[in-house]
Design a protein around this motif. Sequence first.
Motif, PDB file in Angstrom:
ATOM      1  N   UNK A  33       0.824  -1.215   0.000  1.00  0.00           N
ATOM      2  CA  UNK A  33       0.000   0.000   0.000  1.00  0.00           C
ATOM      3  C   UNK A  33       0.851   1.256   0.000  1.00  0.00           C
ATOM      4  N   UNK A  34       1.924   1.235   0.759  1.00  0.00           N
ATOM      5  CA  UNK A  34       2.840   2.383   0.777  1.00  0.00           C
ATOM      6  C   UNK A  34       3.485   2.560  -0.594  1.00  0.00           C
ATOM      7  N   UNK A  35       3.895   1.464  -1.220  1.00  0.00           N
ATOM      8  CA  UNK A  35       4.492   1.542  -2.561  1.00  0.00           C
ATOM      9  C   UNK A  35       3.476   2.095  -3.559  1.00  0.00           C
ATOM     10  N   UNK A  36       2.212   1.680  -3.449  1.00  0.00           N
ATOM     11  CA  UNK A  36       1.178   2.153  -4.380  1.00  0.00           C
ATOM     12  C   UNK A  36       0.932   3.656  -4.262  1.00  0.00           C
ATOM     13  N   UNK A  37       1.177   4.215  -3.114  1.00  0.00           N
ATOM     14  CA  UNK A  37       1.013   5.660  -2.947  1.00  0.00           C
ATOM     15  C   UNK A  37       1.929   6.403  -3.923  1.00  0.00           C
ATOM     16  N   UNK A  38       3.079   5.811  -4.208  1.00  0.00           N
ATOM     17  CA  UNK A  38       4.074   6.448  -5.077  1.00  0.00           C
ATOM     18  C   UNK A  38       4.038   5.923  -6.503  1.00  0.00           C
ATOM     19  N   UNK A  39       2.913   5.328  -6.931  1.00  0.00           N
ATOM     20  CA  UNK A  39       2.846   4.722  -8.274  1.00  0.00           C
ATOM     21  C   UNK A  39       2.962   5.744  -9.393  1.00  0.00           C
TER      22      UNK A  39
END
Length: 171
Positions: A33-39
């Motif tokens: 989820x944290x990685x997806x914030x920076x997609x």
Amino acid sequence: MSKKRTLSTTMRIVHRYLGFFLAGIMAVYALSGIVLIFRDSSFLKQEKQITKTVKPNANGEDLGRMLEIRRFKADREEGDVVYFKDGTYNKKTGVAEYKTVELPAIIEKMTHLHKAKSGDPLFFLNVFFGLSLFFFVLSSFWMFMPKTTLFKKGLYFTAAGIVFTLLLLFV
């Protein structure tokens, strides 16, 4: 003589063991989820050079589909060469060369958990996980006796969490 378990005790036991079981899944969901914030950025992404041969003389719309590039737009054409963002396509030979950025394979798999659709095998995991989280919400109210100060404070925090979320959604 066996003791009869109360609903409160049963909820606590299920809450505890389900929590231990889901701890690993929650860690993966949290990280992905944290990685997806920076997609929309290049955070953790690696650049790859791709050379692909497709049908010669493709128009812009077909070329985008064949190269699997979303929102494909040709910038300009010079002779047989079509220029687009981060790449070129030779209309005569059908060879396209372009750069793309992708997450490392393991992180890509993790983020797919969040994006799973109803046709994916991960669909069942997502439904189970969502229902389990909802169970945690409900079972947390059986962790303390309703007449205690701690329980009443917990209700205030619950209300604050709901209001905070609604503010973030609608403001």
